[in-house]
Design an enzyme around this catalytic site. Sequence first.
Site, PDB file in Angstrom:
ATOM      1  N   ASP A  43       6.629  -1.705  10.214  1.00 40.89           N
ATOM      2  CA  ASP A  43       8.064  -1.450  10.389  1.00 40.89           C
ATOM      3  C   ASP A  43       8.451  -0.201   9.584  1.00 40.89           C
ATOM      4  OD1 ASP A  43      10.688  -2.080  11.167  1.00 40.89           O
ATOM      5  OD2 ASP A  43      11.043  -3.287   9.364  1.00 40.89           O
ATOM      6  N   HIS A  44       9.179   0.707  10.186  1.00 41.64           N
ATOM      7  CA  HIS A  44       9.677   1.914   9.501  1.00 41.64           C
ATOM      8  C   HIS A  44       8.593   2.680   8.746  1.00 41.64           C
ATOM      9  CE1 HIS A  44      13.899   1.261  10.432  1.00 41.64           C
ATOM     10  NE2 HIS A  44      13.717  -0.015  10.138  1.00 41.64           N
ATOM     11  N   THR A 104      16.859  -9.819   7.114  1.00 50.07           N
ATOM     12  CA  THR A 104      17.852 -10.383   6.185  1.00 50.07           C
ATOM     13  C   THR A 104      18.118 -11.873   6.412  1.00 50.07           C
ATOM     14  OG1 THR A 104      18.859  -8.213   5.961  1.00 50.07           O
ATOM     15  CG2 THR A 104      20.234 -10.098   5.372  1.00 50.07           C
TER      16      THR A 104
HETATM   17  P1  13P Z   1      17.968  -6.883   9.137  1.00 48.15           P
HETATM   18  O1  13P Z   1      17.466  -7.012   7.741  1.00 48.15           O
HETATM   19  O2  13P Z   1      19.383  -6.437   9.194  1.00 48.15           O
HETATM   20  O3  13P Z   1      17.680  -8.100   9.933  1.00 48.15           O
HETATM   21  O4  13P Z   1      17.154  -5.672   9.819  1.00 48.15           O
HETATM   22  C1  13P Z   1      15.800  -5.813  10.020  1.00 48.15           C
HETATM   23  C2  13P Z   1      15.191  -4.565  10.529  1.00 48.15           C
HETATM   24  O5  13P Z   1      15.771  -3.812  11.279  1.00 48.15           O
HETATM   25  C3  13P Z   1      13.815  -4.286  10.101  1.00 48.15           C
HETATM   26  O6  13P Z   1      13.359  -3.091  10.617  1.00 48.15           O
HETATM   27  O1  G3H Z   2      14.389  -2.350   7.731  1.00 43.61           O
HETATM   28  C1  G3H Z   2      14.006  -2.698   6.642  1.00 43.61           C
HETATM   29  C2  G3H Z   2      13.441  -4.061   6.437  1.00 43.61           C
HETATM   30  O2  G3H Z   2      14.477  -4.985   6.282  1.00 43.61           O
HETATM   31  C3  G3H Z   2      12.471  -4.073   5.304  1.00 43.61           C
HETATM   32  O3  G3H Z   2      13.092  -3.920   4.078  1.00 43.61           O
HETATM   33  O4  G3H Z   2      11.890  -2.174   2.770  1.00 43.61           O
HETATM   34  O5  G3H Z   2      13.110  -4.051   1.641  1.00 43.61           O
HETATM   35  O6  G3H Z   2      10.968  -4.489   2.835  1.00 43.61           O
HETATM   36  P1  G3H Z   2      12.207  -3.623   2.750  1.00 43.61           P
HETATM   37 ZN    ZN Z   3      14.834  -1.588  10.796  1.00 45.32          ZN
END
Ligand code: 13P
Ligand code: G3H
Ligand code: ZN
Length: 283
Positions: free
Chosen positions: A81-82, A232
Amino acid sequence: MLVTGKQILDKAHKEGYAVGAFNINNMEILQAIIEAAEEERSPVIIQTSEGAIKYAGIDYIKAMVYVAAQKASVPVALHLDHGTTYETIISCIRNGYTSVMIDGSHHPLEENIAVTNEIIKIAHACGVSVEAELGRLGGVEDNISVDEKDARLTHPDEAVKFVKETGVDSLAIAIGTAHGKYKGEPKLDFERLDTIKKLLNMPIVLHGASGVPEDAIKKAVSLGINKINIDTDIRIAFTEGVKSVIVNKPEEYDPRKVLAPAKEEMKKVVKAKMQLFGCSGRA
Ligand code: 13P
Ligand code: G3H
Ligand code: ZN
């Protein structure tokens, strides 16, 4: 069974539903999500942020998710993710992730296209799917004007150019959601989503979906969202579960007994999301 992100999302796009992509940081979160997916007969995407990899270690994550996926009777993808650094993304590909996100959304369009292409070339050669992001999600704390917020949302023409020049497998778009706990009610730009989906006709991703009202999620799915990121809401369930033990049984000191209610709370949340997203029964 372990599958690629593309296998899961192409089917969701074709059949018109969304698959939950849930962030994990430890074993209990992973187990809660996998048990929920098994009970719902749902495909599932397990994702880790760069922060989660730093926290748990990529070798621990790989080992845990591979065990979970191999034992599972539903399709499971392991997704970054990201991803922002070349090093992390390559390390994920080398460690068996079946999908990666290159988040170049903070760059100008041409640069976002260039960094995305650099990753796609390598990832696709390794059979790994790629998600990119265009447009910028707000932070829940952002103190910016409505005009500024609009300017950050994904522009349909730019989305067409981006996909044409990259051949990315799925695209995350900004339509008014934000990461984290919302202060007010998020307002989603459904018209923008509808336009982009019709132009691109490919899997579209929604980030920051925790705390978005159920009817808005349903509408977003009906307009073509195929991957919904949730972190979240799981964090809240985990923490509330732990708090309930600490408050109600302050003498408890067995970590298993402290964490068991947290796992149950997370599982309930994940199952409800799967039903809402329409991925229950799609495995
Ligand atoms: P939330 O924490 O708002 O659910 O977003 C999750 C997210 O987009 C992780 O990439
Ligand atoms: O988009 C972000 C995710 O909620 C992950 O968050 O970088 O705190 O693990 P984190
Ligand atoms: Zn995200």
